[in-house]
Design a protein around this motif. Structure first.
Motif, PDB file in Angstrom:
ATOM      1  N   HIS A 182      25.727  61.387  30.176  1.00 54.21           N
ATOM      2  CA  HIS A 182      27.139  61.755  30.233  1.00 54.21           C
ATOM      3  C   HIS A 182      27.434  63.016  29.447  1.00 54.21           C
ATOM      4  O   HIS A 182      28.223  63.859  29.864  1.00 54.21           O
ATOM      5  N   GLY A 183      26.816  63.189  28.276  1.00 54.69           N
ATOM      6  CA  GLY A 183      27.157  64.291  27.386  1.00 54.69           C
ATOM      7  C   GLY A 183      28.365  63.940  26.540  1.00 54.69           C
ATOM      8  O   GLY A 183      28.990  62.899  26.704  1.00 54.69           O
ATOM      9  N   GLN A 184      28.696  64.844  25.607  1.00 55.70           N
ATOM     10  CA  GLN A 184      29.797  64.607  24.677  1.00 55.70           C
ATOM     11  C   GLN A 184      31.014  65.432  25.079  1.00 55.70           C
ATOM     12  O   GLN A 184      30.977  66.656  25.077  1.00 55.70           O
TER      13      GLN A 184
ATOM     14  N   VAL B 123      20.229  63.560  35.333  1.00 58.56           N
ATOM     15  CA  VAL B 123      21.454  63.822  36.079  1.00 58.56           C
ATOM     16  C   VAL B 123      22.584  63.924  35.057  1.00 58.56           C
ATOM     17  O   VAL B 123      22.757  63.026  34.232  1.00 58.56           O
ATOM     18  N   ALA B 124      23.340  65.008  35.109  1.00 55.64           N
ATOM     19  CA  ALA B 124      24.387  65.249  34.120  1.00 55.64           C
ATOM     20  C   ALA B 124      25.582  65.928  34.781  1.00 55.64           C
ATOM     21  O   ALA B 124      25.588  66.150  35.988  1.00 55.64           O
ATOM     22  N   ASP B 125      26.599  66.234  33.989  1.00 55.77           N
ATOM     23  CA  ASP B 125      27.802  66.921  34.453  1.00 55.77           C
ATOM     24  C   ASP B 125      28.467  66.151  35.597  1.00 55.77           C
ATOM     25  O   ASP B 125      28.740  66.696  36.669  1.00 55.77           O
TER      26      ASP B 125
ATOM     27  N   THR C 244      23.826  59.619  42.552  1.00 52.35           N
ATOM     28  CA  THR C 244      23.512  61.034  42.760  1.00 52.35           C
ATOM     29  C   THR C 244      22.137  61.199  43.388  1.00 52.35           C
ATOM     30  O   THR C 244      21.971  61.969  44.352  1.00 52.35           O
ATOM     31  N   MET C 245      21.149  60.505  42.866  1.00 55.78           N
ATOM     32  CA  MET C 245      19.788  60.619  43.378  1.00 55.78           C
ATOM     33  C   MET C 245      19.683  60.136  44.821  1.00 55.78           C
ATOM     34  O   MET C 245      18.836  60.604  45.589  1.00 55.78           O
TER      35      MET C 245
ATOM     36  N   LEU D  45      28.494  63.278  42.714  1.00 54.91           N
ATOM     37  CA  LEU D  45      28.738  63.823  41.379  1.00 54.91           C
ATOM     38  C   LEU D  45      27.428  64.216  40.706  1.00 54.91           C
ATOM     39  O   LEU D  45      26.376  63.672  41.005  1.00 54.91           O
ATOM     40  N   GLY D  46      27.516  65.122  39.769  1.00 51.30           N
ATOM     41  CA  GLY D  46      26.407  65.389  38.889  1.00 51.30           C
ATOM     42  C   GLY D  46      25.486  66.512  39.354  1.00 51.30           C
ATOM     43  O   GLY D  46      25.427  66.863  40.534  1.00 51.30           O
ATOM     44  N   ALA D  47      24.781  67.064  38.401  1.00 50.59           N
ATOM     45  CA  ALA D  47      23.746  68.076  38.634  1.00 50.59           C
ATOM     46  C   ALA D  47      22.402  67.473  38.247  1.00 50.59           C
ATOM     47  O   ALA D  47      22.300  66.770  37.243  1.00 50.59           O
ATOM     48  N   ILE D  48      21.371  67.757  39.055  1.00 51.67           N
ATOM     49  CA  ILE D  48      20.047  67.170  38.849  1.00 51.67           C
ATOM     50  C   ILE D  48      19.133  68.190  38.204  1.00 51.67           C
ATOM     51  O   ILE D  48      18.995  69.321  38.675  1.00 51.67           O
TER      52      ILE D  48
END
Length: 378
Positions: free
Chosen positions: A99-101, A138-140, A352-353, A372-375
């Motif tokens: 997820h990130g902060q 996978v993030a963002d 996402t995957m 959603l998300g960037a890989i």
């Protein structure tokens, strides 16, 4: 065949990183391992500073992103060690959902941005995380929904439907992290899910507790319970326009901060700190109760997750405010309270995957379903 994913989450409370290893291959998900790592006081102070304008902000943000990645990598390593003892090799883990902060959340469209779009910013350096772990990341997750006109939050209602929905009854799910968010899961699977941020969860209570007791949170709500509610202050706090905005809506520390609270307390300098803590607890409880009664009035069950599920006094106030609803913690429904959000981001990484959407337009207000998300490949 087993289908393993890791979900990692560091929430608005800034208490640390929570992670889970999940097997999605069965008819119900199975959490195989859980790990967490607290943030130390210096790093937490840096994260708090980034929530307010400051000098050299971009450099500091980049450095914090690297530190977040290192913390995530450590938790992922702990999960991999536990997995190995269960006969699961790290190469079998398909992806990490990171997820990130969140340090800025401004999803509302503004006139001076490109196409009037808002933005949301999560730090974490997923490229570095992929390098450190050797696992696809996978993030963002939030940005695509915001780009599509949505709030980018909350994203967990889709996962809540996957885990907590019942075929014969409406279920309400309340996540009490730094911010409180509600998911309304209708009995009819064809009916749209509703979800939104109710307002502050633990964020104001934790900030006030730290300032006056030196403790990061009010254990079991005992300090709040020792005080009394200040009706005039509660009314003033409840006058914040956010509370009467209709969904879709989301919020964060950008609004509900210690600065916001300090401004509201100008005329209450003589109040006892424990009375203010009690009033802040009542603010969280009342805004959540109002959200349930307004949007999930047919639900007889409220499933509570997040750190607030361990605040006995807050849970008591929720139950007293919802006498016709059974208020219970998520561990009574198969997932411990501190594992729900991390598991949600493992699930979102899986979506996402698989090139499947992870958002719900009925929740966020986005123009439609989006992957959603960037890989970041291993």
């Amino acid at each position: 065949m087993a289908e393993y994913y890791i979900g990692l989450m560091s929430g608005t409370s800034l208490d640390g990183v929570d992670g889970v290893l999940v097997d999605f291959s069965g008819s119900t998900l199975q959490v195989l391992a859980q790990a967490s790592m607290p943030f130390d006081a210096v790093f937490k102070a840096e994260l708090l500073a980034l929530n307010s304008p400051s000098h050299n902000e971009l450099h500091r943000a980049a450095q914090v992103g690297n530190q977040i990645a290192a913390a995530y990598a450590q938790v992922a390593s702990d999960l991999c060690q536990q997995a190995n003892s269960l006969g699961v090799d790290a190469v079998d883990i398909l992806a990490i959902g990171a997820h990130g902060q969140t340090v800025r959340h401004q999803p509302h469209r503004v006139s001076d941005a490109a196409h009037g779009a808002g933005y949301t910013l999560q730090l974490g350096n997923p490229a570095l995380l992929a390098e450190l772990t050797g696992i696809t990341v996978v993030a963002d997750f939030r940005s695509r929904d915001v780009a599509a006109g949505g709030q980018g939050a909350p994203l967990v209602p889709a996962f809540h439907r996957h885990v907590f929905a019942q075929a014969d009854a409406m279920v309400a799910v309340l996540n009490l992290g730094g911010i409180a968010n509600l998911s309304v899961l209708p009995a009819n699977a064809a009916s749209p899910v509703l979800g939104f941020d109710c307002g502050p969860g633990n964020v104001l209570m934790d900030a006030w507790c730290l300032k006056h007791t030196g403790q990061p949170y009010d254990t079991a709500g005992a300090w709040a319970a020792s005080g009394r509610c200040l009706p005039d202050l509660l009314t003033l706090l409840q006058s914040e326009p956010y509370f009467v905005q209709p969904p879709p809506k989301s919020t964060g520390r950008d609004l509900f901060s210690l600065t916001w609270l300090t401004d509201k307390l100008r005329d209450f300098s003589a109040a006892r700190p424990q009375d203010i803590q009690n009033t802040l607890t009542e603010l969280t409880a009342s805004s959540c109760v109002q959200s349930v009664t307004s949007y999930a009035n047919d639900s007889k069950s409220l499933v509570v997750s997040g750190g607030g599920a361990f605040n006995d006094y807050l849970m008591q106030r929720l139950q007293e405010g919802l006498p016709g609803v059974l208020v219970s913690t998520s561990d009574q429904h198969g997932l411990p309270p501190l594992e729900v959000e991390a598991a949600a981001f493992a699930w979102l990484a899986r979506q996402t995957m698989r090139h499947l959407p992870g958002n719900l337009p009925s929740v966020t207000g986005a123009a439609g379903l989006r992957i959603l998300g960037a890989i970041y490949p291993a």
